[in-house]
Design an enzyme around this catalytic site. Structure first.
Site, PDB file in Angstrom:
ATOM      1  CB  THR A  82      35.816  38.175  38.588  1.00 54.13           C
ATOM      2  OG1 THR A  82      35.209  37.783  36.918  1.00 54.13           O
ATOM      3  CG2 THR A  82      35.388  36.313  38.682  1.00 54.13           C
ATOM      4  CB  ILE A  83      34.777  39.900  43.045  1.00 53.29           C
ATOM      5  CG1 ILE A  83      36.793  39.332  42.969  1.00 53.29           C
ATOM      6  CG2 ILE A  83      35.050  40.307  45.286  1.00 53.29           C
ATOM      7  CD1 ILE A  83      36.514  38.105  43.317  1.00 53.29           C
ATOM      8  N   GLY A  86      42.717  43.465  46.123  1.00 51.90           N
ATOM      9  CA  GLY A  86      43.231  44.279  45.175  1.00 51.90           C
ATOM     10  C   GLY A  86      43.447  45.875  45.180  1.00 51.90           C
ATOM     11  CB  SER A 139      44.176  38.468  48.203  1.00 49.21           C
ATOM     12  OG  SER A 139      45.247  37.541  48.676  1.00 49.21           O
ATOM     13  CB  CYS A 140      41.037  34.220  46.263  1.00 49.27           C
ATOM     14  SG  CYS A 140      42.875  34.484  45.187  1.00 49.27           S
ATOM     15  CG  ASN A 141      46.653  32.705  46.542  1.00 49.03           C
ATOM     16  OD1 ASN A 141      46.285  30.903  46.508  1.00 49.03           O
ATOM     17  ND2 ASN A 141      46.644  32.694  45.099  1.00 49.03           N
ATOM     18  NE  ARG A 188      42.641  32.237  38.848  1.00 43.58           N
ATOM     19  CZ  ARG A 188      43.125  33.586  39.442  1.00 43.58           C
ATOM     20  NH1 ARG A 188      44.525  33.810  39.572  1.00 43.58           N
ATOM     21  NH2 ARG A 188      42.492  34.437  39.572  1.00 43.58           N
TER      22      ARG A 188
END
Lengths: 352, 352, 352, 352
Positions: C13-14, C120, C149-151, C178
């Protein structure tokens, strides 16, 4: 009348309900339940001073490997070991996690006790793969019975009813499966439908119980928790037509089938869950499957309809039937299922 | 070659994709799109300097009742009125909200323009209820065509393929419907399955397009957004058996059917949505329906299988076919659908 | 100008989005991507003849343990080994599964190549825990960087913007997370909110990047797929009041913050996902975080607001920044982030 | 002791539970319930022979506009008109749909009866906006009281407890709202978070009840059904620090707050719903709010924590308190809430 003494192994989602079911049978005695750890289910029982359904006290027995200190710390009274429990009963209901039942069976055999296993075990664990309405007589006097799973139990109720009324030769099913029970964080699906390889095991299991019917089907998991919906396409024997009226009549006559309609407000599986809560049913459970009157349509000579399976509680009545058959409490399907229904209050609503 | 001039009424979920579809047809020209309000879809177009698919500029026309000041305030260029647009085109694609198309038709008729309506309109709006593969020839030269809805479009692809290969007399379907599109806050279902009265309109619509097939079905709404799944039970003509191999062969040969398998990683509708995004497809869309190889099972002489319908984009190719038929750009089903497929890049993957 | 050569390890995904991001940087060259198995992501690339974003060909390299025969069978061209890829690049972007990056680093060190790791991995894998806006200069010339990380990436954008404008001493956040990406069947939650032990790691990570800010927070998982929402309560330095106007002004000035409102139609995380699809963005992605204008409220001297994190794509710009810092392509935060924004088309909409 | 006679207007989700609540108060008598149509809730009551909680018979009265023939057809006994009911009671609990309560009040006033309204009515309908723990004394002898809504009721329990123990001057809340109750098909959200304009009405309502506290907050709807989660950031009076230990101590001492932990297995809102079912609670309801011990964190001098609101049942105890205050059954908060708690079995678990 001497009551049949029953124990329950595994006090999880099904085990709690089996214990409740036994506690409600006037001709049975719940000797106790056995488990491994002080789960939230057991802590809830403790919070209620170990009083379960019908005001019955549920004694707790510990299986091998349990750490009694954990129970002591939480002030949870322990009545003895798993063997202690087995020694006191006539028959065990085994709702341990899948695979554990097979190990427990060694104990049951050693101690000469009968047992009824749940759907998670392999068929080989039992002498009879059992359904109260479809093959009660096969279970008579048997030592080891295995119940059908929740979907199969509900499905067979409907197909067996149709088969006895008009004859069924073939069914093709689509299972729209709830993916987890309320509060089950181990399973989960988010914004996705998931398909299994066909044919579904439920179709295969139906053929084991009803070998004269050819069955196949496709299962799709959906991200909901309140009941599976199954659509069934049933073909009559020798190509004979099954009419909508015939189908409806036999469903309406069945004590464990609740015929509902969208117009009444039963919009889907969640309506039935809500209705069970509104009834004040313990845990918001329902023993009957739902069957939508306005889903019944003819497809050529075949008949198509949709049923709702309350996954947590649907197998409880058939498990009570299994005790009745194994212990020969009632000699036949009619008397056995009637006794169960009477004690569980099933079918009363049919009068209205 | 003179390009066919096309306009799109209604720039919503379907309208945006219709415009993109036309922009990709080498033998068509997108004259413009019409709408009522500066919706987020139009603001997104503005943010991209009015450039849509294939580098094509999308001119915006305003329908009656639109407040041009609102567009001016957001710096959104307006090319003219709805009548201006209609006046410049050979044919309109109408994806206005359900019911509005019927009103728009008055204009189309007055101005002597052909039109293709989407599934939300009543059948009476059109002369021909159309499907590119099932009845292309009926649309030839017609003035007003109506497309089948998303579920019906995808379903007919599969049933028509089977019918042409081996003959189909009867289908019984279970539609496991996604209840809303991603980002659609107007619809919604939370932790519930919802059942509709049977038979589903999709089964009825299939019979209108394929009158030699008897169809019925049950529809259940599920709380997901990425594609409907339909299980189909199809019976051969005159009771003739349809084998798994026959079914698989005809599905694999169809350009608009993507045969996938669970083992490859296509676990459900969300896998197909993800795959379309991984393909880099505009909007993460897919034109093909999915069909699970491992869902195909025989039920006596009948065949059962499951398909996936990408609800937002599945009708785009058949709508392009409709333009081709109405404008007599290609004389028959084979050449018409082939032209559409070529421009949209459909079926290329079949080579692998 | 000589282009910086970049490789991507892990095409999930990334990784897919990192490759796209590099392919869009005019001053970088995507040498290739590496992976272990012919996943659906790689099959999708194959279906597009290995052409990714911006018309760039993505060469595929295989990491140790890959079975080349599997790729051959699917007709997927292989350009070489992981070491071959590393040997050709100036810097690697490592988006391998958590923990694998640390193993890959041994190779990067051995071959003398720089690397940027994703969130990660453990912080210890890198010399610098990096955020393009908050500490670009710390990354200058560094060999090993780890992205937030994304958040945390999205959160720091907003908090750093506020901090530079008016000074921030303390934040308390609530992350409404999510639980899975679209099409991710490995994670899932059904009809349940799930709470993590506080404080959330995002708050802790923020303090690592912005050590002068005290941060804590609570994270709750929700069964949705289209973006996290975070509410932030920020306190000014030395108890100084932060006004709604000050906050709004600094958010509106930030290229990677998209200020939206409910009245425009941005009702929640799904509206932003839909808008990105309507924009025609590749994969329906968005690089900016959303910030609701109508969520900004004063709480005494503190300011409270809500942001939306597009979890799949939000870290891509900051990772491009990391390449720029590590390779010293631009000397400071302003020029580095501007270059990234220009190539990715970020912030253009601000003009309107 | 003469029992206080109580009637319930509206037998929906809240009305059913109010009736049950009254039926369990040893010093109250449920005279009957009133409704308009033979809803499923009333059909469920009929199926149980009109027997509700505690073995109490629930007489049904019809409001104006009801079609008695519909009730007759379903064999549902009717005891009289709405006015008949009002005439027999000391006080009415009004849980009619929002807005209807204001109309009903005209009748209550005309007939000289007191009433307690639910959160859906406007504040103006009542003399006192009431919360059992926060302002019991204000309700003493009042004629018309309005309860806080479910979120506000639960929130105030926690904030009031903290305020009485250590003093609170300011709170900032994030409400992670369940969007519909189980079986509610009228509301729904699918794969989306939805944000409301800030500040949330719950924060505003808190300030009405606790005017010495400044409150604001953001509300986000989530697609789940089993309980809201609210994160609260509370600041002490005059900047005084609130420690984790202080907060935990006052929560643990509160009868209507159930302190739980993730380690025990309470993973989120669904765990608490499951636990209430495992307790065998009628309808699977819980009167206590949950409060996660492991969510309590210090943020500078402030304290942050997360609570769970069982939306269907949380207001029942405070409504019983309201009857006690209005009828002056107990003179103060302590004795009033204690009486309610005793009859509802609240706080018993605290002993363990």
């Amino acid at each position: 009348m001497k009551k049949i003494k029953v124990g329950v192994a595994g006090y999880g989602t099904i085990g709690q309900r089996l214990a409740d079911g036994v506690a409600m049978q006037g001709d049975m005695e719940l000797v106790g339940v056995a488990d491994l750890a002080p789960t939230l289910a057991i802590q809830a029982l403790r919070e209620r001073d170990m009083i379960g359904a019908n005001g019955v006290k549920y004694d707790l027995y510990l299986v091998e490997g349990a750490d009694k200190a954990q129970f002591d710390q939480l002030d949870i009274p322990v009545a003895g070991s798993f063997e202690d429990l087995i020694g006191k009963v006539d028959i065990m209901l085994d709702s341990a996690p899948g695979g554990v039942g097979a190990k427990n069976k060694v104990l049951y055999e050693k101690m000469g006790r009968k047992a009824v296993f749940q759907g998670g075990e392999k068929n080989a664990v039992a002498d009879v793969f059992f359904h109260g309405y479809a093959n009660y007589e096969k279970g008579l006097g048997a030592n080891y019975l295995k119940l059908t799973s929740c979907n199969t139990t509900g499905l067979i109720r409907a197909v067996d009813a149709l088969d006895r009324a008009v004859g069924v030769s073939k069914v093709a099913i689509t299972i729209i499966r709830r993916v987890a029970d309320p509060g089950d964080y181990h399973r989960g699906l988010t914004n996705a439908l998931q398909i299994d390889k066909a044919p579904s095991h439920q179709a295969v299991d139906l053929m084991t119980i009803m070998p004269h019917v050819e069955a196949t089907g496709i299962l799709v998991h959906t991200p909901v928790t309140h009941g599976h919906i199954i659509t069934v396409l049933a073909s009559g024997r020798d190509g004979k037509k099954i009419t909508r009226e015939q189908a409806l009549a036999c469903f309406e006559a069945h004590p464990r089938i609740r015929v509902v309609s969208i117009d009444e407000g039963f919009k889907g599986n969640a309506s039935l869950f809500k209705y069970a809560r509104d009834l004040g049913n313990r845990r918001g459970d329902m023993y009957e499957i739902g069957l939508w009157k306005d889903s019944i349509v003819e497809s050529g000579n075949d008949i198509m309809f949709a049923i709702n399976i309350p996954q947590e509680s649907v197998t409880i009545p058939e498990t009570m039937d299994a005790i009745r058959a194994a212990m020969e409490m009632q000699p036949d399907r009619e008397s056995g299922t009637s006794a169960t229904n009477g004690y569980l209050g099933i079918g009363k609503f049919k009068k209205h």
